[in-house]
Scaffold this motif. Structure first.
Motif, mmCIF file in Angstrom:
data_model
loop_
_atom_site.group_PDB
_atom_site.id
_atom_site.type_symbol
_atom_site.label_atom_id
_atom_site.label_comp_id
_atom_site.label_asym_id
_atom_site.label_seq_id
_atom_site.Cartn_x
_atom_site.Cartn_y
_atom_site.Cartn_z
ATOM 1 N N THR A 22 -2.946 -10.597 10.506
ATOM 2 C CA THR A 22 -3.678 -10.067 9.350
ATOM 3 C C THR A 22 -5.161 -9.951 9.719
ATOM 4 O O THR A 22 -5.653 -10.670 10.593
ATOM 5 N N LEU A 40 -2.684 -6.137 9.729
ATOM 6 C CA LEU A 40 -2.296 -5.949 8.331
ATOM 7 C C LEU A 40 -3.409 -6.461 7.428
ATOM 8 O O LEU A 40 -3.809 -7.632 7.522
ATOM 9 N N GLY A 42 -3.468 -7.738 4.472
ATOM 10 C CA GLY A 42 -2.443 -8.267 3.577
ATOM 11 C C GLY A 42 -3.042 -8.718 2.255
ATOM 12 O O GLY A 42 -4.201 -9.149 2.197
ATOM 13 N N ASP A 43 -2.218 -8.662 1.193
ATOM 14 C CA ASP A 43 -2.727 -9.159 -0.087
ATOM 15 C C ASP A 43 -2.785 -10.694 -0.091
ATOM 16 O O ASP A 43 -3.277 -11.301 -1.052
ATOM 17 N N SER A 44 -2.345 -11.313 1.004
ATOM 18 C CA SER A 44 -2.567 -12.753 1.166
ATOM 19 C C SER A 44 -4.063 -13.066 1.140
ATOM 20 O O SER A 44 -4.457 -14.218 0.972
ATOM 21 N N ASP A 82 -1.630 -3.549 2.472
ATOM 22 C CA ASP A 82 -0.684 -3.948 1.416
ATOM 23 C C ASP A 82 -1.022 -3.274 0.094
ATOM 24 O O ASP A 82 -2.192 -3.247 -0.304
ATOM 25 N N LYS A 112 1.965 -1.008 3.174
ATOM 26 C CA LYS A 112 3.132 -1.906 3.082
ATOM 27 C C LYS A 112 3.457 -2.167 1.617
ATOM 28 O O LYS A 112 2.549 -2.393 0.804
ATOM 29 N N HIS A 136 8.999 -4.777 3.304
ATOM 30 C CA HIS A 136 8.816 -6.243 3.325
ATOM 31 C C HIS A 136 9.955 -6.852 2.513
ATOM 32 O O HIS A 136 9.974 -6.701 1.284
ATOM 33 N N VAL A 179 8.821 -5.965 7.459
ATOM 34 C CA VAL A 179 8.511 -7.393 7.602
ATOM 35 C C VAL A 179 9.682 -8.198 7.066
ATOM 36 O O VAL A 179 10.198 -7.914 5.972
ATOM 37 N N ILE A 202 7.794 -13.187 9.942
ATOM 38 C CA ILE A 202 6.855 -14.273 9.611
ATOM 39 C C ILE A 202 7.714 -15.389 9.034
ATOM 40 O O ILE A 202 8.343 -15.229 7.988
HETATM 41 O O1 KIV Z 1 0.002 -10.425 2.667
HETATM 42 C C1 KIV Z 1 0.283 -10.711 3.854
HETATM 43 O O2 KIV Z 1 -0.537 -11.198 4.633
HETATM 44 C C2 KIV Z 1 1.644 -10.432 4.300
HETATM 45 C C3 KIV Z 1 2.052 -11.016 5.610
HETATM 46 C C4 KIV Z 1 2.089 -12.452 5.533
HETATM 47 C C5 KIV Z 1 3.281 -10.402 6.118
HETATM 48 O O3 KIV Z 1 2.373 -9.777 3.626
#
Ligand code: KIV
Length: 275
Positions: A22, A40, A42-44, A82, A112, A136, A179, A202
């Motif tokens: 990410t 990525l 990512g929305d994380s 994301d 994604k 995903h 994913v 992951i």
């Molecule tokens: O939001 C994110 O970082 C993810 C990854 C963990 C795959 O979707």
């Protein structure tokens, strides 16, 4: 140098493992760009950067802002963004409007979406509208409030079919990769062997075609480290040590030293001895 595309990632299936991490900010993107195939956004980032409890609060504007920084600070790896919760589930039209906005405003390589059979129509519409899509499936963080939370999927074989069908639906809808999150090794291996598109794991074992981790997790910058995270560096400790040294040097006036201060022009003395 040409940036990797979603097609380049797809063509790595069965050849070389796909290295993904990410990236949410320019400094991290600059640091990892040359060494990964895919970054990525990512929305994380909601949990990692904003300290939200889960990813549900993340907005499209936040994703666009961070994605612009990541694209701007990189030139080699494929950048996927994301779609946050609430921006693609309601209708294919809304999904297209929001995904097109992300593509236009960030210049990323693709999008994604979380979900399998349930959002296959949306994936089909977006891919037919020329937007590269990464799927995903397995554990989907945007569904943790209704789908059993952060539990590993596929522990009993009776659960498998749902996840296999999800992955196949994503592939048939035109996704370039998918994913697989939080699932047992045999289930991930089964899905990877069935699909023609690469699987990116992951917490889903080395049997996937590639791996992704949250960069801050592998660098040791987050408190929670699930079992699947390997910490390659203790950056939290490195930062604390550096700040501790800085604090001591400020207090004892060792910083700034001559190397870090500005001087006036050298003093010029006239030959007659007068200034
Ligand atoms: O939001 C994110 O970082 C993810 C990854 C963990 C795959 O979707």
């Amino acid at each position: 140098m040409r940036r990797k595309s979603a097609e380049d990632i797809m063509s790595q299936k069965g050849k070389t493992p796909i290295v993904c991490l990410t990236a949410y900010t320019a400094p991290i993107a600059r640091a990892i760009d040359q060494q990964v195939d895919l970054m990525l956004v990512g929305d994380s980032l909601g949990m990692v950067l904003y300290d939200y409890e889960n990813t549900l609060q993340v907005t499209l504007e936040q994703m666009i802002g961070h994605a612009k920084s990541v694209v701007g600070a990189s030139n080699k790896s494929c950048v996927i963004v994301d779609m946050p919760f609430g921006t693609y589930e309601e209708s294919v039209d809304k999904a297209f409007m929001n995904a097109a906005r992300v593509m236009k405003e960030t210049n990323c390589n693709g999008i994604k979406l979380e979900g399998g059979q349930k959002i296959a129509n949306t994936i089909k519409y977006l891919t037919e509208s020329s937007i590269p899509i990464m799927g995903h499936v397995g554990l989907q963080p945007q569904s943790v409030l209704v789908d059993g939370g952060y539990i590993v999927r596929g522990k009993s074989k009776s659960e498998w079919q749902r996840y296999i069908d999800d992955a196949i639906a994503v592939q048939e809808a035109g996704a370039f990769s998918v994913v697989l999150e939080g699932m047992t090794e045999p289930l991930a291996a089964e899905i990877t062997s069935i699909l023609n598109i690469p699987t990116i794991g992951i917490g889903a074992s080395p049997k996937c075609d590639g791996q992704i981790l949250v960069t801050e997790d592998m660098l040791g910058l987050t408190n929670v480290a699930p079992k699947f995270v390997k910490q390659y560096l203790d950056l939290d400790k490195a930062i604390k040590d550096a700040v501790n040294k800085y604090s001591r040097e400020v207090k004892n006036r060792a910083f700034p030293s001559n190397d870090h201060i500005y001087f006036m022009k050298p003093h010029i003395v006239n030959t007659n001895g007068k200034n």
